[in-house]
Structures are given as C-alpha cells and as structure tokens.
Motif scaffolding. Structure first.
Motif, PDB file in Angstrom:
ATOM      1  N   LEU A 250       0.906  -1.269   0.061  1.00 38.01           N
ATOM      2  CA  LEU A 250      -0.210  -0.032   0.028  1.00 38.01           C
ATOM      3  C   LEU A 250       0.759   1.228  -0.083  1.00 38.01           C
ATOM      4  CD1 LEU A 250      -2.887  -0.868   2.509  1.00 38.01           C
ATOM      5  CD2 LEU A 250      -3.045  -0.961   0.091  1.00 38.01           C
ATOM      6  N   ARG A 251       0.463   2.169  -0.965  1.00 42.64           N
ATOM      7  CA  ARG A 251       1.155   3.585  -0.885  1.00 42.64           C
ATOM      8  C   ARG A 251       0.493   4.355  -1.005  1.00 42.64           C
ATOM      9  NH1 ARG A 251       6.299   1.253  -0.804  1.00 42.64           N
ATOM     10  NH2 ARG A 251       6.756  -0.284  -2.576  1.00 42.64           N
ATOM     11  N   ILE A 252       0.829   5.753   0.031  1.00 43.64           N
ATOM     12  CA  ILE A 252      -0.119   6.772   0.336  1.00 43.64           C
ATOM     13  C   ILE A 252      -0.284   7.640  -0.965  1.00 43.64           C
ATOM     14  CG2 ILE A 252      -0.092   9.060   1.637  1.00 43.64           C
ATOM     15  CD1 ILE A 252       1.780   7.646   3.520  1.00 43.64           C
ATOM     16  N   ILE A 260     -11.692   3.735  -7.555  1.00 42.41           N
ATOM     17  CA  ILE A 260     -11.938   2.193  -7.425  1.00 42.41           C
ATOM     18  C   ILE A 260     -10.604   1.439  -7.631  1.00 42.41           C
ATOM     19  CG2 ILE A 260     -13.084   0.156  -8.544  1.00 42.41           C
ATOM     20  CD1 ILE A 260     -15.045   2.554  -7.394  1.00 42.41           C
ATOM     21  N   GLY A 261     -10.337   0.607  -6.878  1.00 40.96           N
ATOM     22  CA  GLY A 261      -8.968  -0.017  -6.654  1.00 40.96           C
ATOM     23  C   GLY A 261      -8.313   0.613  -5.348  1.00 40.96           C
ATOM     24  N   ASP A 262      -8.647   1.516  -5.016  1.00 42.76           N
ATOM     25  CA  ASP A 262      -7.672   2.228  -3.734  1.00 42.76           C
ATOM     26  C   ASP A 262      -8.433   1.630  -2.511  1.00 42.76           C
ATOM     27  OD1 ASP A 262      -6.375   3.737  -5.415  1.00 42.76           O
ATOM     28  OD2 ASP A 262      -7.669   5.726  -5.062  1.00 42.76           O
ATOM     29  N   VAL A 263      -7.539   1.878  -1.331  1.00 49.90           N
ATOM     30  CA  VAL A 263      -8.151   1.675   0.009  1.00 49.90           C
ATOM     31  C   VAL A 263      -8.075   2.551   0.862  1.00 49.90           C
ATOM     32  CG1 VAL A 263      -7.388   0.338   2.134  1.00 49.90           C
ATOM     33  CG2 VAL A 263      -6.883  -0.799  -0.216  1.00 49.90           C
ATOM     34  N   ALA A 264      -9.209   3.017   1.562  1.00 45.33           N
ATOM     35  CA  ALA A 264      -9.331   4.320   2.280  1.00 45.33           C
ATOM     36  C   ALA A 264      -9.662   3.901   3.715  1.00 45.33           C
ATOM     37  CB  ALA A 264     -10.582   5.109   1.607  1.00 45.33           C
ATOM     38  N   GLY A 337     -34.322   5.811   5.050  1.00 45.26           N
ATOM     39  CA  GLY A 337     -33.525   6.819   4.584  1.00 45.26           C
ATOM     40  C   GLY A 337     -32.579   7.117   5.643  1.00 45.26           C
ATOM     41  N   ALA A 338     -31.174   7.459   5.308  1.00 46.15           N
ATOM     42  CA  ALA A 338     -30.459   8.029   6.122  1.00 46.15           C
ATOM     43  C   ALA A 338     -29.368   8.830   5.651  1.00 46.15           C
ATOM     44  CB  ALA A 338     -29.693   6.824   6.727  1.00 46.15           C
ATOM     45  N   GLN A 339     -28.884   9.753   6.383  1.00 41.50           N
ATOM     46  CA  GLN A 339     -28.107  11.030   6.012  1.00 41.50           C
ATOM     47  C   GLN A 339     -26.501  10.456   6.401  1.00 41.50           C
ATOM     48  OE1 GLN A 339     -28.851  13.263   4.164  1.00 41.50           O
ATOM     49  NE2 GLN A 339     -26.687  14.340   3.795  1.00 41.50           N
ATOM     50  N   PHE A 340     -25.556  10.262   5.347  1.00 37.37           N
ATOM     51  CA  PHE A 340     -24.221   9.798   5.571  1.00 37.37           C
ATOM     52  C   PHE A 340     -23.617  10.885   5.600  1.00 37.37           C
ATOM     53  CE2 PHE A 340     -26.345   5.860   4.623  1.00 37.37           C
ATOM     54  CZ  PHE A 340     -25.479   4.776   5.074  1.00 37.37           C
ATOM     55  N   THR A 341     -22.360  10.904   6.632  1.00 34.65           N
ATOM     56  CA  THR A 341     -21.139  11.784   6.688  1.00 34.65           C
ATOM     57  C   THR A 341     -20.098  11.123   6.541  1.00 34.65           C
ATOM     58  OG1 THR A 341     -22.651  13.610   7.676  1.00 34.65           O
ATOM     59  CG2 THR A 341     -20.323  13.899   7.658  1.00 34.65           C
ATOM     60  N   VAL A 342     -19.298  11.350   5.646  1.00 34.56           N
ATOM     61  CA  VAL A 342     -18.150  10.397   5.607  1.00 34.56           C
ATOM     62  C   VAL A 342     -16.825  11.384   5.524  1.00 34.56           C
ATOM     63  CG1 VAL A 342     -16.964   8.600   4.246  1.00 34.56           C
ATOM     64  CG2 VAL A 342     -19.219   8.625   4.410  1.00 34.56           C
ATOM     65  N   LYS A 343     -15.898  11.145   6.417  1.00 35.83           N
ATOM     66  CA  LYS A 343     -14.585  11.712   6.407  1.00 35.83           C
ATOM     67  C   LYS A 343     -13.357  10.990   6.031  1.00 35.83           C
ATOM     68  CE  LYS A 343     -11.342  14.481   9.356  1.00 35.83           C
ATOM     69  NZ  LYS A 343     -11.193  15.114  10.372  1.00 35.83           N
ATOM     70  N   CYS A 344     -12.720  11.487   5.006  1.00 32.63           N
ATOM     71  CA  CYS A 344     -11.558  10.690   4.613  1.00 32.63           C
ATOM     72  C   CYS A 344     -10.306  10.863   5.166  1.00 32.63           C
ATOM     73  CB  CYS A 344     -11.362  10.781   3.111  1.00 32.63           C
ATOM     74  SG  CYS A 344     -10.183   9.669   2.320  1.00 32.63           S
ATOM     75  N   LYS A 345      -9.514  10.034   6.142  1.00 28.16           N
ATOM     76  CA  LYS A 345      -8.714  10.255   6.812  1.00 28.16           C
ATOM     77  C   LYS A 345      -7.235   9.938   6.135  1.00 28.16           C
ATOM     78  CE  LYS A 345      -9.179   9.464  11.396  1.00 28.16           C
ATOM     79  NZ  LYS A 345      -9.535   8.786  12.606  1.00 28.16           N
ATOM     80  N   GLU A 346      -7.467   8.767   5.323  1.00 31.16           N
ATOM     81  CA  GLU A 346      -6.004   8.267   4.788  1.00 31.16           C
ATOM     82  C   GLU A 346      -6.635   7.616   3.639  1.00 31.16           C
ATOM     83  OE1 GLU A 346      -2.780   6.758   7.587  1.00 31.16           O
ATOM     84  OE2 GLU A 346      -4.513   6.204   8.270  1.00 31.16           O
ATOM     85  N   LEU A 347      -5.639   7.535   2.500  1.00 36.78           N
ATOM     86  CA  LEU A 347      -5.908   7.165   1.067  1.00 36.78           C
ATOM     87  C   LEU A 347      -4.701   6.342   0.726  1.00 36.78           C
ATOM     88  CD1 LEU A 347      -8.265   6.864  -0.823  1.00 36.78           C
ATOM     89  CD2 LEU A 347      -7.411   9.131  -1.964  1.00 36.78           C
ATOM     90  N   PHE A 348      -4.834   5.038   0.076  1.00 35.56           N
ATOM     91  CA  PHE A 348      -3.656   4.462  -0.421  1.00 35.56           C
ATOM     92  C   PHE A 348      -4.010   3.883  -1.730  1.00 35.56           C
ATOM     93  CE2 PHE A 348      -3.759   4.138   4.243  1.00 35.56           C
ATOM     94  CZ  PHE A 348      -2.566   4.588   4.520  1.00 35.56           C
TER      95      PHE A 348
END
Length: 536
Positions: A250-252, A260-264, A337-348
């Motif tokens: 895994l690379r930053i 698509i193909g990444d890991v978050a 129904g639901a409201q999603f809130t997503v924070k991306c902390k790291e991405l590889f």
C-alpha cells in the motif's frame, strides 16, 4: 459472493473458492449459526433418542404388570412390586400424555416397611444398639410420624414411576417426565400405608409424523436456482486477483482523490431521515471510526455509497442521503432513509508486482506458470461449486419435506433443540472472541435463552420437522448403515478430537455418527428418487 439459491428455500450460499468444504467430522463447535446446511445433522443423540425405540402397543387403559423389569426412561432393572399398579393414559396436546397412577395398599405397605427398615439401620435410638430391631411405635416417635410418612411417599413414587412409565415405553422422550401432582397434596390425602396413593404424570412422547400427501416424499419435484453470474471460472479469476493483491504494497495517495481499486480509512456517521427530510437521531449500528474500505470489495455497502465518495481526498468530508436496501439484516433499517457523513482520513493505492509466470509460485506454491496456477485454482473452484450445488439441492429437499409433514412438536423437544443451537452459538462466539465472565453470564441467562427460543421459533421448528421427516423416511424405507461405515467414522472422529485436544464421549460420538450417516443415506435416497431441475 452469492453463488446459489433454491426456489424452495431462501438460503443463500457464500462461495469462497479456496476454502475447503467442511469435514463431516464431529465437533461441538460445528453448529455455529442458526443456518445449518443439513439441519438434521445437528441433533445430538438425546434429541432423537426415540427414533430407535420400539413403539409400545400397550392399550390406553391398563394394569401394569408388577414384574415389569425395564422402562423407556430408565434401562436399569427396577424393583418388582408385590401388586399391580393401575395406570390410565390420556392424550393431551403437543404430543403429551397424562398418566393417572393408582398405587394399591399392598405396594404402599411394602414401601412403608422398607422405609422403617432403613430408618432402623440409620437412626440412633437411645437404648437400642445400631441395627437392632426397634419397636415400630418407638421408631416412629423418635423419627417423627410426618417424616416417616413423607419418606414413604417418596419411596412409593420412586419405585412405582418406572412401572407407570412402561405404558409409554418406546415413545417417551428423554427428560420430559414430570409428576404434576403436588407433593403437599399427596401428603394431605395419604394418611396411612393401608390407603391407595394417587398421582398424575405428564410425559412428552414421540410425535406422529403425518405426510400430505401420504408417501409424497417418494415423488418430490425440486427446482434449484443457480446464480449463473457467479461461476467457477469467475470465482477462479477473483481468487487469483485476491491472492495477487495480497502480494502488493500500500502506497499513500498524495495528488488525487479516491478511485476504484484504492484503500481508504474513513470515519462514517449516519443519522435517520424523516419524510420531511429533517435529521433526527444517530444510527450507531451503521457508524464506524477508522473504517478500512477496500473499494474492490464493497459489496456489503448500501447501494450508492461507493459512488458518492469517489473523488474524496484525505481530510475532506462528504455528506449525502441514501436508502438502506430491503435485504438489510436489521429489520428497522429496511427501506429506511439515512444521511451519511464520511470523512476521509487516509488514502492508499496498491503497488502490485507484474502478474506473470515468475509470480505463480508465490501465489500458489507448486505452480510454475500462470497456466498451471489457473488450472489448479479452477479445479478447486469447480469442486466447491459442485459441493455448493449439492448443498443447495439438499436444502431444497429438506425444505420441501418440511412443508409436506404435519407434526405436533413436544415442548421439551423444541426447547432442547433450541438450547442446543443457542449453546453451539455461544461456543462459537467464545471461540471467536474471548468473552468476559460477565458477558458470558449475561448471554447464558434464562432471559437471553428464552428470547432466543422465541425469536427463532420458526427456524427451530423447521429444523425439528426436517429431522423428524428424515428419521421417518429412514425407517419407512428400511435404509441401513453398515457397521464398517460407522466404525470408520467413529475412529476418524475420535482421532480428530485427539488432534485438537478436545474432550469427547465415545458413546455420544457413536450416536452422532450414526445419525449423520442415516441422514446422508436418506438424502442420497431422495436425490435418486426425486425429479430435480437446475435453473440458471
């Protein structure tokens, strides 16, 4: 990935190409969940003990012979009685029988004399040497009249119950016998050994299996739907890809958003949404911190989730509405129904080595080229696909049998089967994650067990019906298991227990092995005599 489903069962089968099909060997952790591919294999010997018993031909109103030497609930020899007891049998709902027992004075007096003899041996009466005969009146005054009477009643019940149970010999279910007459009531009415003693017994008996139509199992028509979207070939490529990914690093990601193909690594928060689109309370079961998402394995996410976060960058937050699918496990979230809130902390991203012949040995030891690798993995996938097809067929047959029989299930059998499933579930939980004593006590409480029995009533009932149907077919068709088969399976199972350093009881293993083999014989017979169609 879902491979197979049957039109006669809602069971879905998880297809893991390189996971070997579970051994048929016995393990007390084998029934780890409520869904069991062949449910009748999960029953222990005690819950199907009546299957091998001879049915009693005793009439409903009878005099039980005083010379009776054995009963269904106790195979040991019992005392002969000086006179016959009278037993009247009355059928009750839920495959239960009430026995009204009348004990004549001759038996009561004999029990009374035995009680006095025992007190003479044990009591240290002043003025008399231990074991010497003590006048009856003196002994009774020393011990107490009430104590003697109650000891006599206990002796009468203990000696006569096995004789009374002979009226349901071969039909009584283990551990289902209850004397319903209160001891205090007997104590009040039984004033002298010269009196008759009366008491009632409730016992669960082997339920009668009624087929609709009669012998309908001989002409089953089964349709098994096979998901053609997931074939052995597709699964083979997916497995090779999975193993290939495991060899990468895994690379930053620093210069772009999610692809698509990444890991978050994500923090996910959800709130319920009312019809007026106003936010309400949080939905904890769907929230997660530091959630590691592999975008190539996102099949369990709500529809639209992945598309909504494509392009998100480290440190960025996105908010979007989604609707949970109707197939959601939690019933209260289905269609909600639901409201999603997503924070991306790291991405590889994955840095993968080239997939060529030089990598084949690392992916699967023993393979010198990609062609050999694909051939080997494909063979395994085909074996699993074949096993899954057989499993789906067996489940479809069992589901059909369940619909064809009517049976009045005894409460004791229902509770025993349910407790076995719940116990196996707890064992699996304990094996997967170490529970604290407090957690284990909470999960083992009567309340937790009863909630499980009630919530899984339909599943437990179906498992029992399938077991009874299979057992009935085994007897009707005079199927047999060879001694050689049983001996070999017992030896192999014991060897596996020893390898795993697990405790075992050989008699219990033998009973379970015989039931497994009987079930396999029935399913084999049914497959040969059924009209089975596979629809892709």
């Amino acid at each position: 990935m879902e491979l197979l489903s049957s039109s006669t069962t809602t069971t879905l089968f998880s297809f893991k190409p390189c996971t070997p099909f579970p051994s048929r060997r016995l393990s007390f952790l084998s029934t780890s969940s409520l869904h069991i591919s062949n449910p009748f294999l999960s029953l222990t010997s005690s819950s199907r003990q009546f299957i091998s018993h001879r049915k009693s031909s005793t009439p409903s109103h009878l005099t039980v012979s005083a010379s009776s030497s054995s009963v269904a609930v106790n195979t040991e020899k019992v005392d002969k009685l000086p006179a016959d007891i009278e037993v009247t049998e009355t059928k009750e709902p839920s495959s239960r029988v009430r026995l009204n027992v009348i004990v004549p004075p001759a038996v009561c007096e004999d029990c009374y004399k035995r009680v006095l003899a025992e007190f003479t041996k044990q009591a240290k009466v002043p003025g008399f040497r231990p074991g010497k005969k003590v006048p009856e009146s003196i002994l009774i005054n020393f011990v107490g009249k009430q104590h003697v009477r109650r000891a006599t009643i206990e002796s009468i019940l203990k000696r006569t119950l096995p004789h009374a149970m002979s009226s349901v010999e071969g039909r009584a279910l283990k551990d289902s016998v209850h004397i319903t007459t209160k001891f205090s009531d007997i104590d009040e009415t039984f004033s002298s050994p010269e009196d008759f003693l009366r008491y009632d017994v409730l016992v669960d008996v082997e339920p009668e299996v009624k087929w609709t139509p009669e012998n309908g199992y001989k002409n089953l028509k089964i349709t098994v739907e096979i998901d053609s979207a997931i074939t052995a070939e597709i699964a083979c490529e997916a497995e090779i890809k999975r193993r290939h990914k495991a060899l990468g690093s895994l690379r930053i990601v620093t210069d772009r958003g999610l692809q698509i193909g990444d890991v978050a690594v994500l923090d996910v928060y959800t709130t319920s949404v009312e019809k007026d689109e106003s936010d309400t309370e949080n939905i904890p079961p769907t929230e997660s911190k530091d959630f590691q998402l592999d975008t190539e394995e996102a099949g369990n996410l709500p529809p639209g989730f992945l598309d909504s976060i494509v392009g998100i960058q480290p440190g960025e937050t996105k908010s979007f509405p989604l609707v949970f699918p109707e197939s959601r496990k939690q019933e209260n979230l289905r269609g909600a129904g639901a409201q999603f809130t997503v924070k991306c902390k790291e991405l590889f991203y994955r840095d993968l080595p080239a997939l060529d012949d030089s990598l084949a040995e690392k992916i699967l030891p023993g393979c010198g080229a990609l062609s050999q690798l694909r051939e080997s993995v494909l063979q395994r996938c085909q074996e699993v696909e074949h096993t899954a097809t057989d499993q789906a067929t067996d489940n479809a047959i069992l589901d059909q049998l369940c619909k064809m029989i009517e049976v009045d299930i005894p409460q004791s059998l229902f509770e025993e089967q349910g407790r076995q499933l719940y116990g196996a579930k707890l064992l699996q939980i304990q094996a997967d994650m170490k529970l604290t004593e407090e957690q284990l006590a909470s999960l083992s409480s009567p309340r937790a067990v009863n909630e499980f029995l009630e919530s899984q009533r339909e599943n437990i009932t179906n498992v029992i019906k399938q077991n009874l149907a299979v057992a009935d077919i085994f007897k009707r068709e005079n199927l047999q298991c060879s001694t050689e088969e049983i001996v070999k399976e017992v030896e192999d199972s014991i060897a596996e227990f020893k390898r795993n350093k697990q405790e075992y009881e050989e008699e219990r293993i033998r009973d379970q092995v015989q039931e497994i083999l009987e079930g396999a014989k029935v399913l084999e017979w049914l497959r040969e005599h059924s009209d089975i169609q596979y629809v892709r």
